[in-house]
Design an enzyme around this catalytic site. Structure first.
Site, PDB file in Angstrom:
ATOM      1  N   ASP A  88     -15.591  48.262 -14.407  1.00  0.00           N
ATOM      2  CA  ASP A  88     -16.449  48.003 -15.568  1.00  0.00           C
ATOM      3  C   ASP A  88     -17.033  46.596 -15.492  1.00  0.00           C
ATOM      4  O   ASP A  88     -18.195  46.363 -15.795  1.00  0.00           O
ATOM      5  CB  ASP A  88     -15.631  48.070 -16.872  1.00  0.00           C
ATOM      6  N   LYS A 117     -22.609  40.993 -50.885  1.00  0.00           N
ATOM      7  CA  LYS A 117     -21.731  41.132 -49.725  1.00  0.00           C
ATOM      8  C   LYS A 117     -21.920  42.546 -49.211  1.00  0.00           C
ATOM      9  O   LYS A 117     -21.511  43.515 -49.860  1.00  0.00           O
ATOM     10  CB  LYS A 117     -20.279  40.893 -50.115  1.00  0.00           C
ATOM     11  N   TYR A 147     -19.788  46.290 -13.028  1.00  0.00           N
ATOM     12  CA  TYR A 147     -20.963  46.978 -13.557  1.00  0.00           C
ATOM     13  C   TYR A 147     -21.676  46.094 -14.588  1.00  0.00           C
ATOM     14  O   TYR A 147     -22.887  45.898 -14.549  1.00  0.00           O
ATOM     15  CB  TYR A 147     -20.535  48.306 -14.198  1.00  0.00           C
TER      16      TYR A 147
END
Ligand code: IVH
Length: 708
Positions: free
Chosen positions: A35, A120, A38
């Site tokens: 990974d 919020k 990549y």
């Protein structure tokens, strides 16, 4: 240096190479590279595209559907930590907040304090890094220090511009500016998305359905495949900033206005108000319109408007002193209590859990609620079968607030006196509310829970090692104690079901990166009672190395063992005396005798000593290195005395500590500098007698100003 021709060639190569890896991964399920490798290719591609925007190819991997990293999203450290907020629930909490701000800044009790107030938003926070006005990186909050790279996904969100607008020549965005805000899904879009997912599913019973807009937003943003994100209607509202090479204003409101002018959405309901009264009025106004707003909100955030004040106020633990979230009251609903189950925690605590007839509260289906302990069951007089009122606020676990079937003639529901997991006796210590399983490490529930805690996010944070793996490794006898995690290897994993070369290699690599964890995380991970994250950090800062910390704990154990009750000394007096002695040995501000006793209990237990010693054959906690600025007082001891006029004691102390100085309360031969204000008395006199350097508040300000 890369020439344009070289860049074009490299981009062509990257497009082909990344496409090949995509095919290997997606089509043949046989990836050739990790990974990380990549991700490196993808990043190189993005970097070149940013430098040569006109060379971006039609088949560029950054545009390509399915061009996602194979495993998890890549991790990215935040240039500035992404923090959370303290909460206010009642109006008084907001008034107190403004009072604290005044006191910290040493302002008069009626001095005006301008605040911003804004909704919020219930989404997930995201940091957008713009360099020279161009979006180069987008990251989720993660644990606040390290987030996940969601750049490719964020590029599909219409609200987020690829380039910031420059309103006029004098109003250019700074060279580096990280805009922070909330990625969210509008209520309407959320309902439409669930309807669409249902319609598209082959088997409607198995259709993916999101519980609420927040989950839908998180699930849509944290996608390996940006084309999925692109098909989800995500939106963005900015509420602040992180790393910035320059700021366009000296106030919160001013910077937010600039962000809006650069083309990034900011809430229409963001206003500047004077003090708590008008702030609360704005809160009431927003609360009244809450149901009509197009997106979910869970409160109003107030922030000190002046940025110089924000800077002085700084942070405590994970939250700024200059901001607070004023939450809306929790939502309630009625349902039936079907059963009471008992769960066993890592410290052996028996927690009753209410299993409920599913009910929707504030858009979320609730099936469980906490009952805390036996006393709470008695207080509510709940029995299975009763009708109850539950409430849910934000992310907290729902609670039962009222029992509609209360009938005290039934007495209290009988709380079990044996551990449901191991059958050991469950006991309640005098003065404690909780029943605890006495089985300790012989109780499988306690062992699994302590392992789960050990690898959890704020502890060792071992990526890819979740509760399912822990449980299955534990069940099969592979991992019985924390040290065993570090004895796992690829061969062992490959010998098990559902592990492949790549996944096994990834987990072993993730474990290996944790062989020198920060001291505070290590201590927190051990799961000593009362040693939460903040206490662990305080202790780590004070002792700096595992060896020094352990030596202190051993001194405390010795002191406790050596303590003898004096003739005629009452039990209470004796306990208080020992507690004082222990707190003096721990010598850490904010850490009291309760923690001292808990550390002693834990480390005096032979099982635990053995487990920790075994663990230390596998890893070694990293020493704490203070990040301080160099200054005339680094490493020196400073005493503040008399009245400080431009700041509070707390602020002065925080400044000194940031410069690597130690602040002492009394003058001694070890004192290096006295900062004396008006009214300084005996301490100043003593300092003069000892020939210690003395300065005033202005002199101190110069020292702070000259630090690097
Ligand atoms: S300010 C340093 N303003 O709430 C302060 N946060 O509970 C950073 N949030 O992680 C946050 N709306 O994701 C701020 N108007 C708002 C917000 C907001 C939502 C989220 C944010 C933060 C969390 C803290």
């Amino acid at each position: 240096m890369t020439t344009e021709t070289q860049a074009a060639e490299r981009l062509a190569f990257l497009a082909a190479e990344i496409a090949r890896h995509n095919a290997l991964y997606h089509g043949e399920d046989a990836p050739e590279i990790s990974d990380a490798d990549y991700d490196a290719l993808m990043r190189e591609n993005s970097a070149l595209e940013i430098e040569y925007p006109h060379l971006v190819r039609a088949d560029s991997p950054s545009r390509l559907v399915g061009a996602a990293p194979s495993g998890h999203l890549a991790k990215v450290p935040h240039a500035q930590p992404m923090l959370s907020l303290d909460n206010a629930f009642a109006d008084e909490d907001v008034t107190d907040f403004v009072g604290r701000v005044r006191r910290y800044l040493n302002l008069a009790a009626d001095a005006p304090v301008a605040l911003t107030a804004e909704p919020k938003i219930d989404g997930l926070s995201c940091s957008l890094r713009y360099e020279k006005g161009v979006l180069v990186l987008a990251a989720t909050r993660g644990d606040g220090a390290v987030g996940e790279d969601v750049t490719a996904n964020v590029r599909t969100i219409d609200d987020i511009p690829e380039r910031l607008k420059a309103p006029d020549l004098l109003d250019q965005p700074p060279a580096v500016f990280e805009i922070r805000g909330e990625v969210y899904m509008a209520k309407e879009d959320f309902t439409a998305l669930n309807t669409r997912l249902l319609a598209e599913a082959e088997d409607p019973a198995k259709a993916r359905q999101f519980a609420n807009p927040r989950n839908a937003a998180a699930g849509s943003l944290r996608q390996k495949d940006p084309s999925v994100t692109a098909s989800r209607p995500l939106r963005f509202l900015a509420h602040g900033w992180g790393d910035a090479s320059a700021l366009p204003s000296e106030t919160q409101k001013g910077v937010m206005d600039a962000i809006a002018a650069w083309g990034v959405p900011v809430s229409d309901d963001l206003v500047r108000v004077e003090g708590d009264g008008p702030a609360l009025a704005h809160y009431r106004g927003i609360e009244a319109r809450r149901a009509d707003l197009p997106f979910d909100i869970d409160g109003v955030v107030y922030k000190v408007d002046r940025l110089d004040w924000q800077k002085r106020l700084g942070f405590v633990a994970r939250a700024p002193r200059w901001a607070i979230a004023h939450k809306f009251p929790a939502e309630k609903a009625q349902t039936r209590l079907n059963a009471i189950d008992i769960q066993v925690g890592r410290t052996g605590k028996l927690t009753p859990v209410a299993r409920l007839e599913p009910v929707t509260v504030g858009g979320v289906v609730v099936t469980n609620a906490t009952l805390h302990n036996a006393d709470e069951i008695g207080r509510l007089n709940v029995w299975p079968g009763d009708r109850v009122v539950i409430q849910r606020a934000g992310d907290v676990i729902p609670q039962i607030v009222e029992n509609l079937s209360r009938d005290e003639s039934r007495g209290d529901w009988p709380f079990p006196h044996v551990c449901p997991e191991c059958g050991s006796a469950a006991e309640r210590e005098p003065g404690e509310v909780d029943y605890r399983c006495t089985g300790r490490l012989t109780c499988p529930a306690q062992r699994v829970e302590s392992l789960r805690h050990f690898v959890s996010r704020h502890a060792l944070d071992i990526e890819g090692l979740g509760i399912t793996h822990i449980e299955s490794f534990f069940r099969d006898g592979l991992v019985q104690a924390p040290a065993d995690i570090f004895r796992l290897n690829k061969e062992i994993l490959l010998g098990r079901e559902r592990w492949a070369e790549l996944s096994a290699a990834n987990l072993i690599a993730a474990i290996d990166t944790k062989r020198s964890p920060p001291l505070d995380r290590f201590l927190f991970a051990l799961g000593v009672r009362h040693v939460g994250e903040v206490t662990a950090r305080d202790l780590a800062r004070r002792y700096r190395s595992w060896e020094a910390l352990k030596a202190m704990i051993d001194r405390a154990i010795e002191a406790r063992d050596a303590a003898v009750q004096a003739v005629g000394e009452s039990d209470d007096k004796f306990v208080v005396r020992v507690a004082r002695e222990l707190a003096a040995i721990v010598e850490t501000p904010g850490v009291g005798p309760e923690v001292a006793f808990a550390l002693i209990d834990f480390f005096a237990e032979p099982h635990n000593r053995k487990a920790v010693a075994d663990l230390l054959t596998q890893l070694h906690p990293a020493d704490v290195i203070h990040e301080t600025r160099a200054s005339a007082v680094s490493g020196k001891t400073v005493v503040f005395t008399g009245t400080l006029e431009t700041m509070s004691r707390d602020e002065a102390k925080a400044q000194a500590e940031a410069l690597g100085a130690k602040v002492a309360g009394s003058v001694s031969a070890k004192t290096d500098l006295i900062v004396a204000g008006p009214g300084a008395g005996s301490k100043l006199k003593k300092a003069q007698e000892l020939g210690i350097a003395v300065t005033d508040e202005a002199g101190w300000a110069t020292i702070v100003g000259e630090s690097r």
